[in-house]
Design a protein around this motif. Structure first.
Motif, PDB file in Angstrom:
ATOM      1  N   THR A  74      -1.307   3.044 -11.015  1.00 38.24           N
ATOM      2  CA  THR A  74       0.128   2.300 -10.993  1.00 38.24           C
ATOM      3  C   THR A  74       0.304   1.356 -10.079  1.00 38.24           C
ATOM      4  O   THR A  74       0.295   1.443  -8.792  1.00 38.24           O
ATOM      5  CB  THR A  74       1.218   3.353 -10.817  1.00 38.24           C
ATOM      6  OG1 THR A  74       0.913   4.520 -11.913  1.00 38.24           O
ATOM      7  CG2 THR A  74       2.619   2.787 -11.344  1.00 38.24           C
ATOM      8  N   GLY A  75       0.901   0.060 -10.433  1.00 39.92           N
ATOM      9  CA  GLY A  75       0.971  -0.908  -9.631  1.00 39.92           C
ATOM     10  C   GLY A  75       2.498  -0.732  -8.791  1.00 39.92           C
ATOM     11  O   GLY A  75       3.116  -0.088  -9.269  1.00 39.92           O
ATOM     12  N   PRO A  76       2.965  -1.754  -8.051  1.00 37.72           N
ATOM     13  CA  PRO A  76       4.045  -1.622  -7.140  1.00 37.72           C
ATOM     14  C   PRO A  76       5.447  -1.595  -8.125  1.00 37.72           C
ATOM     15  O   PRO A  76       6.345  -1.038  -7.769  1.00 37.72           O
ATOM     16  CB  PRO A  76       4.050  -2.917  -6.215  1.00 37.72           C
ATOM     17  CG  PRO A  76       3.156  -3.624  -6.617  1.00 37.72           C
ATOM     18  CD  PRO A  76       1.785  -2.932  -7.517  1.00 37.72           C
ATOM     19  N   GLU A  95      -8.039   0.635   0.173  1.00 32.47           N
ATOM     20  CA  GLU A  95      -7.250  -0.229   0.701  1.00 32.47           C
ATOM     21  C   GLU A  95      -5.859  -0.087  -0.132  1.00 32.47           C
ATOM     22  O   GLU A  95      -5.939  -0.349  -1.267  1.00 32.47           O
ATOM     23  CB  GLU A  95      -7.819  -1.695   0.352  1.00 32.47           C
ATOM     24  CG  GLU A  95      -7.151  -2.795   0.777  1.00 32.47           C
ATOM     25  CD  GLU A  95      -7.913  -4.130   0.571  1.00 32.47           C
ATOM     26  OE1 GLU A  95      -7.457  -5.065   0.131  1.00 32.47           O
ATOM     27  OE2 GLU A  95      -8.973  -4.258   0.662  1.00 32.47           O
ATOM     28  N   MET A  96      -4.686   0.231   0.677  1.00 36.57           N
ATOM     29  CA  MET A  96      -3.407   0.262  -0.313  1.00 36.57           C
ATOM     30  C   MET A  96      -2.945  -0.738  -1.091  1.00 36.57           C
ATOM     31  O   MET A  96      -2.424  -0.975  -2.074  1.00 36.57           O
ATOM     32  CB  MET A  96      -2.349   0.722   0.539  1.00 36.57           C
ATOM     33  CG  MET A  96      -1.614   0.085   1.729  1.00 36.57           C
ATOM     34  SD  MET A  96      -0.302  -0.996   0.720  1.00 36.57           S
ATOM     35  CE  MET A  96       0.748   0.105   0.444  1.00 36.57           C
ATOM     36  N   TYR A 118       3.052   4.694  -5.494  1.00 40.70           N
ATOM     37  CA  TYR A 118       2.421   5.590  -6.293  1.00 40.70           C
ATOM     38  C   TYR A 118       1.082   5.365  -6.537  1.00 40.70           C
ATOM     39  O   TYR A 118       0.111   6.438  -6.536  1.00 40.70           O
ATOM     40  CB  TYR A 118       3.218   5.680  -7.795  1.00 40.70           C
ATOM     41  CG  TYR A 118       3.086   7.128  -8.454  1.00 40.70           C
ATOM     42  CD1 TYR A 118       3.844   8.231  -8.375  1.00 40.70           C
ATOM     43  CD2 TYR A 118       1.961   7.228  -9.316  1.00 40.70           C
ATOM     44  CE1 TYR A 118       3.609   9.342  -8.942  1.00 40.70           C
ATOM     45  CE2 TYR A 118       1.740   8.473 -10.278  1.00 40.70           C
ATOM     46  CZ  TYR A 118       2.494   9.464  -9.909  1.00 40.70           C
ATOM     47  OH  TYR A 118       2.449  10.733 -10.612  1.00 40.70           O
ATOM     48  N   GLY A 119       0.623   4.080  -6.922  1.00 36.34           N
ATOM     49  CA  GLY A 119      -0.590   3.768  -7.199  1.00 36.34           C
ATOM     50  C   GLY A 119      -1.569   3.858  -6.000  1.00 36.34           C
ATOM     51  O   GLY A 119      -2.800   4.281  -6.196  1.00 36.34           O
ATOM     52  N   SER A 120      -1.165   4.066  -4.668  1.00 36.29           N
ATOM     53  CA  SER A 120      -1.854   4.084  -3.443  1.00 36.29           C
ATOM     54  C   SER A 120      -2.265   5.687  -3.714  1.00 36.29           C
ATOM     55  O   SER A 120      -3.415   6.023  -3.104  1.00 36.29           O
ATOM     56  CB  SER A 120      -1.126   3.655  -2.389  1.00 36.29           C
ATOM     57  OG  SER A 120      -1.158   2.373  -2.146  1.00 36.29           O
ATOM     58  N   GLY A 121      -1.436   6.543  -3.940  1.00 39.49           N
ATOM     59  CA  GLY A 121      -1.682   7.994  -4.020  1.00 39.49           C
ATOM     60  C   GLY A 121      -2.733   8.302  -4.989  1.00 39.49           C
ATOM     61  O   GLY A 121      -3.607   8.878  -4.830  1.00 39.49           O
ATOM     62  N   GLU A 122      -2.552   7.508  -6.384  1.00 36.61           N
ATOM     63  CA  GLU A 122      -3.576   7.511  -7.174  1.00 36.61           C
ATOM     64  C   GLU A 122      -4.906   7.300  -6.652  1.00 36.61           C
ATOM     65  O   GLU A 122      -6.067   7.873  -7.055  1.00 36.61           O
ATOM     66  CB  GLU A 122      -3.352   6.972  -8.432  1.00 36.61           C
ATOM     67  CG  GLU A 122      -2.023   7.521  -9.255  1.00 36.61           C
ATOM     68  CD  GLU A 122      -1.747   6.697 -10.359  1.00 36.61           C
ATOM     69  OE1 GLU A 122      -1.163   7.184 -11.326  1.00 36.61           O
ATOM     70  OE2 GLU A 122      -1.283   5.408 -10.118  1.00 36.61           O
ATOM     71  N   LEU A 123      -4.895   6.347  -5.865  1.00 39.84           N
ATOM     72  CA  LEU A 123      -6.317   5.464  -5.550  1.00 39.84           C
ATOM     73  C   LEU A 123      -6.715   6.632  -4.489  1.00 39.84           C
ATOM     74  O   LEU A 123      -8.217   6.866  -4.485  1.00 39.84           O
ATOM     75  CB  LEU A 123      -6.074   4.213  -4.864  1.00 39.84           C
ATOM     76  CG  LEU A 123      -7.233   3.439  -4.699  1.00 39.84           C
ATOM     77  CD1 LEU A 123      -7.916   3.205  -6.137  1.00 39.84           C
ATOM     78  CD2 LEU A 123      -6.839   2.323  -4.160  1.00 39.84           C
ATOM     79  N   GLY A 147       8.080   4.308   2.332  1.00 35.67           N
ATOM     80  CA  GLY A 147       7.758   5.436   3.322  1.00 35.67           C
ATOM     81  C   GLY A 147       6.691   6.239   2.846  1.00 35.67           C
ATOM     82  O   GLY A 147       6.541   7.243   3.135  1.00 35.67           O
ATOM     83  N   GLY A 148       6.060   5.873   1.689  1.00 38.40           N
ATOM     84  CA  GLY A 148       4.891   6.653   1.219  1.00 38.40           C
ATOM     85  C   GLY A 148       5.131   7.711   0.315  1.00 38.40           C
ATOM     86  O   GLY A 148       4.585   8.338  -0.359  1.00 38.40           O
ATOM     87  N   ALA A 149       6.741   7.449   0.030  1.00 39.26           N
ATOM     88  CA  ALA A 149       6.927   8.761  -0.890  1.00 39.26           C
ATOM     89  C   ALA A 149       6.292   8.533  -2.160  1.00 39.26           C
ATOM     90  O   ALA A 149       6.081   9.708  -2.890  1.00 39.26           O
ATOM     91  CB  ALA A 149       8.593   8.564  -1.287  1.00 39.26           C
ATOM     92  N   GLY A 150       6.214   7.379  -2.811  1.00 44.78           N
ATOM     93  CA  GLY A 150       5.289   7.240  -4.181  1.00 44.78           C
ATOM     94  C   GLY A 150       4.023   7.839  -3.880  1.00 44.78           C
ATOM     95  O   GLY A 150       3.341   8.399  -4.898  1.00 44.78           O
ATOM     96  N   MET A 151       3.303   7.396  -2.945  1.00 46.83           N
ATOM     97  CA  MET A 151       1.631   8.077  -2.509  1.00 46.83           C
ATOM     98  C   MET A 151       2.100   9.484  -2.593  1.00 46.83           C
ATOM     99  O   MET A 151       1.119  10.085  -3.190  1.00 46.83           O
ATOM    100  CB  MET A 151       1.375   7.530  -1.409  1.00 46.83           C
ATOM    101  CG  MET A 151       0.315   8.057  -0.738  1.00 46.83           C
ATOM    102  SD  MET A 151      -0.026   7.517   0.814  1.00 46.83           S
ATOM    103  CE  MET A 151       1.033   8.448   1.710  1.00 46.83           C
TER     104      MET A 151
END
Length: 377
Positions: A74-76, A95-96, A118-123, A147-151
């Motif tokens: 998921t992109g930003p 790489e976030m 969110y996509g960084s967490g998926e990565l 704050g990294g909540a999506g991740m």
């Protein structure tokens, strides 16, 4: 080693970062090598493109022998994107910015209050699926301030409002946070060595925090900055305020905080981590001269950017360092203080910035020719 003291049999290590907007780190290494060999045909050159945790970190790992992997995430803005990470054995470089970076936004489009990690967490989950047990997580270049909540949500956390419903995406939604449930976090994260690799040591909030220092470059108005700062402060009060002031908590819109407070991450200067991962020490041991550089050598360079890290390590080993750059905004004294004997700027060859960026490759070869004449004869 005095300027000009290296012989034609010298072994040169080219360990430079990208010239942002014009050349990748790999292209910088290729152009420098070509220029050196035009003057000293038999010079032995080893290239090791470097990065400091920001965009280009995965590319540097791949150039050093890691395997490039891709995942649909998921992109930003919530749309699907294809993001890359690098894998070698059980070590992954993530790489976030690949998932949640400014590079993922359409030109002129920003979403300071709603952009999500969110996509960084998926990565990160994709790297786990691939067998990673050590993850170098490059944090920089983000489009987000959540704050990294999506991740964390992508990894199984739940962030709920007073009615028990998920809060909205991005930093703005955190103002409604009433409960943070971390019990569903991917249990594999507990067994992973997660290293935050970044070049900023900002706290999460306040005058030096993520919204105040970096929010505007992500499209935030003055009002948005205030909203985001208050929302992140509230978020930290729910998750754990003791982590909010730690160095690196404010990295990449606060994704550093989320990783520190919930994923057991540890923060290290990005260039130090990447030099370890890329195998810089053995390459340095084979070199008589090191050439480093980046697009702009300026005050920021001295605070954890790639050329400063390369020069520091080389100086400790007693090996001379010169630099190439697009523009030079440091005095000779500042360069020497950082361990760089001399810098060669493209702006000295072509003063028009637009032309210099468009012709960066040929100009860089000319700069490398000058280095060869000054240091390899």
């Amino acid at each position: 080693m005095a300027e000009g003291a290296v012989t034609e049999a010298a072994r040169v290590l080219v360990a430079a970062d990208k010239f942002k907007g014009s050349l990748t780190a790999v292209q910088v290494a290729e152009r420098v090598t070509a220029g050196l060999r035009r003057v000293v045909r038999g010079v032995r050159v080893e290239t090791l493109p470097v990065a400091d945790g920001g965009d280009g970190t995965v590319a540097a790992a791949v150039a050093a022998g890691f395997e490039r992997r891709e995942a649909r995430v998921t992109g930003p803005l919530g749309d699907p994107v294809t993001a890359a990470y690098a894998l070698r054995g059980t070590t992954a470089v993530v790489e976030m910015a690949e998932a949640s970076g400014l590079q993922r936004l359409p030109a002129g489009v920003f979403a300071p209050l709603t952009a999500t990690t969110y996509g960084s967490g998926e990565l990160l989950a994709a790297a786990l699926d691939a067998g990673a047990r050590t993850i170098v997580f490059g944090v920089g270049g983000s489009a987000t301030t959540d704050g990294g909540a999506g991740m964390l949500a992508a990894l199984g956390a739940r962030f709920l409002d007073a009615e028990g419903k998920p809060v909205g995406p991005g930093g703005g939604g955190l103002a409604d946070l009433a409960e943070a449930d971390l019990s569903g976090l991917d249990p594999r994260m507990a067994d992973v060595d997660l290293v935050l690799a970044g070049d900023v040591d900002n706290p999460l909030t306040g005058p030096k925090g993520a919204p105040e220092v970096y929010g505007r470059q992500k499209g935030a108005t003055e009002e948005d900055v205030a909203v985001l700062d208050a929302a992140l402060a509230h978020y930290a009060s729910v998750l754990g305020p003791e982590h909010a002031g730690l160095p690196g908590a404010g990295a990449a819109g606060g994704i550093g905080y989320g990783a520190l407070v919930a994923l057991g991450a540890r923060f290290r200067p990005g260039i130090e981590v990447m030099l370890d991962v890329l195998g810089f020490a053995p390459a340095l041991a084979r070199a008589d001269l090191v050439i480093t550089g980046e697009g702009s050598l300026d005050e920021q360079t001295l605070h954890g950017k790639a050329p400063a890290g390369v020069a520091s390590a080389a100086r400790a080993a007693g090996i001379e360092v010169v630099a190439v750059c697009g523009r030079l905004a440091l005095t000779p004294e500042a360069l020497n203080g950082a361990g760089i004997s001399r810098a060669y700027a493209l702006a000295d060859l072509e003063p028009d910035p637009a032309v210099s960026m468009a012709q960066a490759g040929p100009l860089l070869e000319r700069a490398a020719e000058a280095i060869a004449r000054d240091f390899l004869r």
